[in-house]
Design an enzyme around this catalytic site. Structure first.
Site, PDB file in Angstrom:
ATOM      1  CE1 TYR A   1       0.436  -5.435  -7.390  1.00 14.37           C
ATOM      2  CE2 TYR A   1       2.100  -4.270  -8.683  1.00 14.37           C
ATOM      3  CZ  TYR A   1       1.482  -4.534  -7.463  1.00 14.37           C
ATOM      4  OH  TYR A   1       1.933  -3.914  -6.340  1.00 14.37           O
TER       5      TYR A   1
ATOM      6  CG  HIS B   1      -5.196  -4.533  -7.024  1.00 16.30           C
ATOM      7  ND1 HIS B   1      -4.118  -5.161  -7.590  1.00 16.30           N
ATOM      8  CD2 HIS B   1      -4.997  -4.565  -5.692  1.00 16.30           C
ATOM      9  CE1 HIS B   1      -3.306  -5.557  -6.629  1.00 16.30           C
ATOM     10  NE2 HIS B   1      -3.807  -5.212  -5.478  1.00 16.30           N
TER      11      HIS B   1
END
Ligand SMILES: *[C@@H]1O[C@H](CO)[C@@H](O)[C@H](O)[C@H]1NC(C)=O
Ligand SMILES: *[C@@H]1O[C@H](CO)[C@@H](O)[C@H](O)[C@H]1NC(C)=O
Ligand SMILES: *[C@@H]1O[C@H](CO)[C@@H](O)[C@H](O)[C@H]1NC(C)=O
Ligand SMILES: *[C@@H]1O[C@H](CO)[C@@H](O)[C@H](O)[C@H]1NC(C)=O
Length: 329
Positions: free
Chosen positions: A256, A305
């Protein structure tokens, strides 16, 4: 002869005055607004400029890359009226795989009794020029002396553990919004808006608890049981916006988006001019936080990430002139 001269003088005076008025109003923050009045433009003939800054970040038709990603109709913040579609709710709940989540509708009802329930920042338009600084936590801020120019912005966004005390010369002292999630929370000044990035229903319950009873002390790790923050300024990122950043901007890379990317896209949605500081590595290639001395870097090693791709998005926004990127020292 005398009459001709008089007419000429008058004409000269008039032209000079008009020029001065036009120039002055063009340099006003709401230049388009005044130009519209002067020229008597009606709505249908307005030049298509969505704000009063020199460049407006949300302006369409300046870059196909940007137009493909930016969707102005996605609302960044939650309000009491927010309804999540089934697919967004499922995507959001999967982020941290919460077991037995509480009833979201009931939690939201309780939360919006404590914090403001109306949506804010829907005021964009031709007379507005809102300048914002997005302050990442990179060590490239160290020794940058950006502090005073950062503080000139209308909004200054900071994130997670970012301190200002002791670092004012490089990072400024103003914080209008501080983005955080329960596990990264810190106490705030009364003038700062806490912007919660919720990853699960429990995060909204945590906020209720942290502002009232303080009985939630644990999520997947220990969290602050109470938080000092101005209740009347608290904002909640909409999970619909979260998914939009992941889909449209990140193209689903990484688990995300990071707090940095979410904050940057948030700024693109509610500001007219976006100045970005403290993103990316330092000139020596280090990814540490500006308040830490350790080399090597917290951000890249989190695993959830895609730091390189996120940095590429940031640099591309700068290359196409949508944001101003300050690369630090
Ligand atoms: C923007 O988002 C809205 C709401 O989700 C959606 O209906 C619309 O199709 C999107 N527009 C584009 C161009 O993708
Ligand atoms: C969730 O809470 C709302 C509002 O309190 C209620 O109307 C609804 O029936 C609840 N849903 C479930 C599945 O319990
Ligand atoms: C905290 O208190 C609320 C109500 O006061 C209760 O609904 C909730 O279950 C409690 N949570 C925990 C983790 O004890
Ligand atoms: C971003 O990535 C694309 C594709 O990999 C590349 O062509 C482009 O040069 C990169 N842009 C920047 C600013 O790094």
């Amino acid at each position: 002869m005398q009459r001709k001269q008089k007419v000429l003088t008058l004409l000269c005076c008039f032209l000079t005055l008009t020029t001065i008025v036009l120039r002055y109003s063009y340099h006003e923050s709401s230049s388009m607004y005044y130009l519209n009045i002067l020229h008597g433009w009606s709505d249908s003939t307005l030049p298509n400029k969505p704000c009063a800054c020199e460049h407006c970040v949300s302006e369409a038709h300046t870059s196909p890359w940007f137009d493909e990603r930016f969707n102005h109709s996605i609302r960044p913040l939650m309000s009491e009226n927010t309804v999540l579609s089934e697919d967004i709710y499922i995507w959001w709940q999967m982020l941290q795989q919460e077991q037995d989540p509480a009833n979201l509708t009931a939690v939201m009802e309780e939360l919006f009794k404590i914090i403001p329930s109306k949506e804010v920042y829907l005021d964009w338009g031709a007379p507005r020029c809102r300048k914002c600084a997005v302050i990442g936590n990179s060590g490239n801020l160290k020794g940058s002396s950006y502090g005073s120019q950062i503080d000139l912005n209308d909004f200054v966004f900071r994130m997670n553990q970012a301190p200002t005390a002791g670092y004012e010369k490089d990072v400024g002292s103003k914080t209008t919004h501080h983005f955080m999630y329960p596990e990264s929370a810190k106490h705030l000044q009364p003038s700062t808006s806490l912007v919660l990035i919720p990853f699960k229903t429990l995060d909204l319950q945590w906020l209720i608890s942290a502002l009232t009873t303080g009985n939630i002390t644990q999520t997947y790790t220990r969290v602050l049981s109470k938080i000092t923050a101005n209740k009347d300024k608290i904002l909640i990122i909409n999970p619909t916006f979260f998914k939009y950043v992941s889909n449209n901007w990140l193209e689903n890379r990484g688990r995300y988006p990071s707090t940095g990317l979410l904050t940057l896209v948030f700024a693109i949605h509610i500001c007219d001019e976006v100045n970005v500081y403290g993103f990316g590595a330092s000139s020596e290639g280090n990814w540490h936080h500006y308040w830490e001395n350790i080399e090597g870097g917290a951000f890249r090693q989190t695993g959830v990430h895609d730091a390189d791709y996120e940095y590429n998005i940031t640099r591309t926004l700068a290359d196409i002139g949508k944001i101003y990127f300050f690369k630090g020292s």
